[in-house]
Design a protein around this motif. Sequence first.
Motif, PDB file in Angstrom:
ATOM      1  N   ALA A 166       0.780  -1.268   0.006  1.00 66.53           N
ATOM      2  CA  ALA A 166      -0.011  -0.067   0.056  1.00 66.53           C
ATOM      3  C   ALA A 166       0.924   1.433  -0.195  1.00 66.53           C
ATOM      4  CB  ALA A 166      -0.987  -0.029   1.262  1.00 66.53           C
ATOM      5  N   LEU A 167       1.940   1.193   0.550  1.00 66.43           N
ATOM      6  CA  LEU A 167       2.764   2.362   0.612  1.00 66.43           C
ATOM      7  C   LEU A 167       3.707   2.722  -0.526  1.00 66.43           C
ATOM      8  CD1 LEU A 167       4.135   2.078   4.577  1.00 66.43           C
ATOM      9  CD2 LEU A 167       2.361   3.609   3.503  1.00 66.43           C
ATOM     10  N   GLN A 168       3.768   1.709  -1.322  1.00 61.92           N
ATOM     11  CA  GLN A 168       4.370   2.154  -2.627  1.00 61.92           C
ATOM     12  C   GLN A 168       3.970   3.195  -3.457  1.00 61.92           C
ATOM     13  OE1 GLN A 168       5.694  -1.554  -4.791  1.00 61.92           O
ATOM     14  NE2 GLN A 168       6.019  -2.714  -2.954  1.00 61.92           N
ATOM     15  N   GLY A 169       4.655   4.241  -3.873  1.00 67.82           N
ATOM     16  CA  GLY A 169       4.084   5.261  -4.360  1.00 67.82           C
ATOM     17  C   GLY A 169       3.456   6.208  -3.929  1.00 67.82           C
ATOM     18  N   ILE A 170       3.398   6.063  -2.435  1.00 64.38           N
ATOM     19  CA  ILE A 170       2.632   7.261  -1.502  1.00 64.38           C
ATOM     20  C   ILE A 170       3.803   7.836  -1.095  1.00 64.38           C
ATOM     21  CG2 ILE A 170       1.159   7.518   0.283  1.00 64.38           C
ATOM     22  CD1 ILE A 170      -0.566   5.061  -0.529  1.00 64.38           C
ATOM     23  N   VAL A 187      13.058  -0.152  -0.429  1.00 67.61           N
ATOM     24  CA  VAL A 187      13.323  -0.290   0.895  1.00 67.61           C
ATOM     25  C   VAL A 187      11.961  -0.592   1.713  1.00 67.61           C
ATOM     26  CG1 VAL A 187      13.577   1.373   2.835  1.00 67.61           C
ATOM     27  CG2 VAL A 187      15.092   1.793   0.972  1.00 67.61           C
ATOM     28  N   ILE A 188      10.787  -0.258   1.091  1.00 69.15           N
ATOM     29  CA  ILE A 188       9.330  -0.594   1.409  1.00 69.15           C
ATOM     30  C   ILE A 188       9.337  -2.076   1.354  1.00 69.15           C
ATOM     31  CG2 ILE A 188       7.021  -0.041   1.369  1.00 69.15           C
ATOM     32  CD1 ILE A 188       7.748   2.640   0.291  1.00 69.15           C
TER      33      ILE A 188
END
Length: 206
Positions: A168-172, A179-180
């Motif tokens: 979910a955090l990729q691109g945000i 790293v994510i």
Amino acid sequence: KLLTRAQSTDVYFRPASETELRAYIAGGEPMDKAGAYGVQGQGALLVERIDGDFFNVMGLPVVLLAHYLLYKTPFGMRTIAVGQNPQAAFVAGVNVKKTQYIAVMLGGLTCGMAGAYLSISYLSMFVRDMVSGRGFIAIAAILFGRYSPFGIFAAALFFGLADAMQIALQGIVTIPNEVIQCAPYLLTILAVTVNEARTMRRSGIK
């Protein structure tokens, strides 16, 4: 060969009708529930949605069954005894080899269900190296859950949350995606380290 991912993960195949093939060739939508076409030889296959996810539904019942089998049945007691001290179990009259074989087969059954979930539900296809190190996360969940079915279930939810968060955090966030994507594996290393430190503390090792 053309294949687009279906919206649902539980699918089955049937021959496509002539009308559906014509609609597919014309670029129209063949059916409301159509997920994909796969052309193979002279025939075509239609992938249709089937609502519901068998593997997600079966997750909690398998945990409950494993807990009951381990702690409420004679076979479970023998399995725990064989796992902790096979020599003592043999002296007590337990058939060690038979118990080990049955335990390995039951473990293989659940591992097979996990592999089927990856290829059928999670990815909706089979790809090489699709496990991507998740086996090590499973080992960490076993250690972190202290070999208890409910503990392993809670640890698996924790690692699953970490995996969902990295997606979910990729691109945000501004952090690089590499790293994510490391987050679940970093948490695995942390969990194993904490478990080892806890074990050493209980054993009186400094």
